[in-house]
Design an enzyme around this catalytic site. Structure first.
Site, PDB file in Angstrom:
ATOM      1  N   ASN A   1      40.593  24.153  15.375  1.00 32.55           N
ATOM      2  CA  ASN A   1      39.823  23.002  16.068  1.00 32.55           C
ATOM      3  C   ASN A   1      40.511  21.866  15.814  1.00 32.55           C
ATOM      4  O   ASN A   1      39.984  20.978  15.257  1.00 32.55           O
ATOM      5  CB  ASN A   1      38.726  23.532  16.354  1.00 32.55           C
ATOM      6  CG  ASN A   1      37.681  22.570  17.830  1.00 32.55           C
ATOM      7  OD1 ASN A   1      39.566  22.199  18.797  1.00 32.55           O
ATOM      8  ND2 ASN A   1      37.061  22.365  18.443  1.00 32.55           N
TER       9      ASN A   1
ATOM     10  N   LYS B   1      40.964  19.188  18.026  1.00 29.61           N
ATOM     11  CA  LYS B   1      39.627  18.399  19.111  1.00 29.61           C
ATOM     12  C   LYS B   1      40.852  17.071  19.460  1.00 29.61           C
ATOM     13  O   LYS B   1      42.037  17.690  19.494  1.00 29.61           O
ATOM     14  CB  LYS B   1      38.639  18.057  18.246  1.00 29.61           C
ATOM     15  CG  LYS B   1      37.778  18.730  17.518  1.00 29.61           C
ATOM     16  CD  LYS B   1      36.437  18.717  16.882  1.00 29.61           C
ATOM     17  CE  LYS B   1      35.478  19.862  16.702  1.00 29.61           C
ATOM     18  NZ  LYS B   1      34.364  19.485  16.125  1.00 29.61           N
TER      19      LYS B   1
ATOM     20  N   HIS C   1      32.226  24.961  23.755  1.00 27.00           N
ATOM     21  CA  HIS C   1      32.442  24.332  22.802  1.00 27.00           C
ATOM     22  C   HIS C   1      31.047  23.383  22.536  1.00 27.00           C
ATOM     23  O   HIS C   1      30.493  22.433  23.774  1.00 27.00           O
ATOM     24  CB  HIS C   1      33.210  23.560  22.333  1.00 27.00           C
ATOM     25  CG  HIS C   1      33.534  22.820  20.832  1.00 27.00           C
ATOM     26  ND1 HIS C   1      32.813  21.662  20.631  1.00 27.00           N
ATOM     27  CD2 HIS C   1      33.618  23.958  19.754  1.00 27.00           C
ATOM     28  CE1 HIS C   1      32.394  21.489  18.915  1.00 27.00           C
ATOM     29  NE2 HIS C   1      33.838  22.533  18.708  1.00 27.00           N
TER      30      HIS C   1
ATOM     31  N   GLU D   1      30.398  20.111  21.697  1.00 24.63           N
ATOM     32  CA  GLU D   1      30.938  18.559  22.167  1.00 24.63           C
ATOM     33  C   GLU D   1      31.067  19.368  23.759  1.00 24.63           C
ATOM     34  O   GLU D   1      31.031  17.834  24.718  1.00 24.63           O
ATOM     35  CB  GLU D   1      32.257  18.154  21.390  1.00 24.63           C
ATOM     36  CG  GLU D   1      31.962  17.590  20.360  1.00 24.63           C
ATOM     37  CD  GLU D   1      32.915  18.375  19.122  1.00 24.63           C
ATOM     38  OE1 GLU D   1      34.011  18.391  19.460  1.00 24.63           O
ATOM     39  OE2 GLU D   1      32.859  18.659  18.133  1.00 24.63           O
TER      40      GLU D   1
ATOM     41  N   GLU E   1      28.082  28.390  16.368  1.00 25.52           N
ATOM     42  CA  GLU E   1      28.471  26.781  15.374  1.00 25.52           C
ATOM     43  C   GLU E   1      26.691  25.922  15.974  1.00 25.52           C
ATOM     44  O   GLU E   1      26.404  25.883  16.776  1.00 25.52           O
ATOM     45  CB  GLU E   1      29.596  26.504  16.132  1.00 25.52           C
ATOM     46  CG  GLU E   1      31.120  26.821  16.184  1.00 25.52           C
ATOM     47  CD  GLU E   1      31.668  25.617  16.051  1.00 25.52           C
ATOM     48  OE1 GLU E   1      32.459  25.616  14.880  1.00 25.52           O
ATOM     49  OE2 GLU E   1      31.618  25.332  17.622  1.00 25.52           O
TER      50      GLU E   1
ATOM     51  N   GLY F   1      30.285  18.982  11.417  1.00 26.55           N
ATOM     52  CA  GLY F   1      30.553  17.480  11.244  1.00 26.55           C
ATOM     53  C   GLY F   1      29.942  16.963   9.803  1.00 26.55           C
ATOM     54  O   GLY F   1      29.676  15.808   9.655  1.00 26.55           O
TER      55      GLY F   1
ATOM     56  N   SER G   1      30.974  22.536   9.899  1.00 25.52           N
ATOM     57  CA  SER G   1      31.635  22.257   8.414  1.00 25.52           C
ATOM     58  C   SER G   1      31.963  23.396   7.094  1.00 25.52           C
ATOM     59  O   SER G   1      32.011  23.047   6.176  1.00 25.52           O
ATOM     60  CB  SER G   1      29.798  21.911   7.671  1.00 25.52           C
ATOM     61  OG  SER G   1      30.240  20.506   8.594  1.00 25.52           O
TER      62      SER G   1
ATOM     63  N   GLY H   1      37.022  22.182  12.286  1.00 26.10           N
ATOM     64  CA  GLY H   1      37.019  21.515  13.027  1.00 26.10           C
ATOM     65  C   GLY H   1      38.133  20.329  11.622  1.00 26.10           C
ATOM     66  O   GLY H   1      39.105  20.667  11.471  1.00 26.10           O
ATOM     67  N   GLY H   2      36.833  19.628  11.205  1.00 20.32           N
ATOM     68  CA  GLY H   2      36.982  18.758  10.315  1.00 20.32           C
ATOM     69  C   GLY H   2      38.253  18.819   9.833  1.00 20.32           C
ATOM     70  O   GLY H   2      39.652  18.473   9.102  1.00 20.32           O
TER      71      GLY H   2
HETATM   72  P1  PGA Z   1      33.816  21.200  11.785  1.00 22.78           P
HETATM   73  O1  PGA Z   1      33.365  21.341  13.200  1.00 22.78           O
HETATM   74  O2  PGA Z   1      34.535  21.835  11.467  1.00 22.78           O
HETATM   75  O3  PGA Z   1      34.367  19.446  12.053  1.00 22.78           O
HETATM   76  O4  PGA Z   1      31.790  20.954  11.512  1.00 22.78           O
HETATM   77  C1  PGA Z   1      33.304  22.913  14.042  1.00 22.78           C
HETATM   78  C2  PGA Z   1      33.989  22.158  15.532  1.00 22.78           C
HETATM   79  O5  PGA Z   1      33.276  21.510  16.327  1.00 22.78           O
HETATM   80  O6  PGA Z   1      34.328  23.661  15.985  1.00 22.78           O
END
Ligand code: PGA
Length: 241
Positions: A8, A10, A87, A89, A159, A165, A202, A223-224
């Protein structure tokens, strides 16, 4: 069974960075086991190179006067195979609720997109021992009208919001327990006994080896660590072992 990795990206990476990313990814991990979800304007670049591509969001109508939105039908006809829906966010910042998420899920299934439905509890909810209740509500509100066979096209990404994050991560046994709980809820609600669960929050190239030991999950939403193609390549390599 090999697990799947969903990257992802983002709202990250500019066009130069995306070009570099694709060049690297083409050599190192253009594989059906990795689903790349770039910012939507970059989707055609990935499709052209044969990647499995997902959107990070979608609208629920097929077409019409909905400025700024993209429909599941448009995505599907373009060659997009998956979509992330719900998600945290989008729930938290764009204020999407279960009702709109349900509409998006139903419309995406109708248009043959594979749905990656995100659910998860906040730190406060976890501390108040409300995790199960929150997850159940998110699942029931969104999947209450799906027929069991429609769930062949759905995976649930667990999640926890406090893990996204943050560098924090639940213990393997907790993820395993929650994945079982999610499978049980879906079975009870719909009669479908093969729902796949992913873990996200994470995940990185250092903890993936340990996370890969969890038997009852089918992959990871990253994500990150997916923003750097070298890091995601390491994650994919480990998952494919
Ligand atoms: P992250 O994000 O791996 O940066 O924790 C995961 C996500 O938001 O899907």
């Amino acid at each position: 069974m090999n697990k799947v990795v969903v990257a992802n990206l983002k709202m990250n990476l500019n066009i130069e960075e995306i070009s570099e990313y694709i060049k690297f990814a083409e050599k190192e991990f253009n594989d059906k086991k990795i689903i790349i979800c770039p910012t939507s304007i970059y989707v055609p670049y990935f499709l052209k190179k044969g990647f499995s591509v997902g959107l990070q969001n979608v609208f629920h109508e097929d077409k019409g006067e909905f400025t700024g939105e993209v429909s599941p039908q448009q995505a599907s006809l373009l060659g997009v195979k998956y979509v992330i829906i719900g998600h945290s966010e989008r729930r938290r910042i764009i204020l999407e609720d279960d009702e709109i998420i349900e509409k998006k899920v139903l419309s995406s299934i109708k248009n043959n997109l594979g749905v990656i439905l995100c659910i998860g509890e906040t730190l406060e909810e976890k501390n108040m021992l409300k995790t199960n209740r929150v997850l159940k509500r998110q699942i029931v509100n969104v999947l209450k009208h799906v027929e069991p066979e429609m769930l062949n096209n759905v995976v649930i990404a667990y999640e926890p919001l406090w893990a996204i994050g943050s560098g924090l991560i639940p213990e393997n046994k907790d993820i395993e327990g929650i994945a079982n709980y999610i499978k049980g809820i879906v079975l009870e609600l719909t009669g479908y006994n093969d729902i796949k669960v992913l873990y996200g929050g994470s995940v990185n190239e250092k903890n993936i080896k340990d996370l890969s030991k969890i038997k009852n999950i089918s992959g990871f939403l990253v994500g990150g660590a997916s923003l750097d193609p070298k890091r995601i390549a390491k994650i994919v390599e480990e998952v494919k072992k």
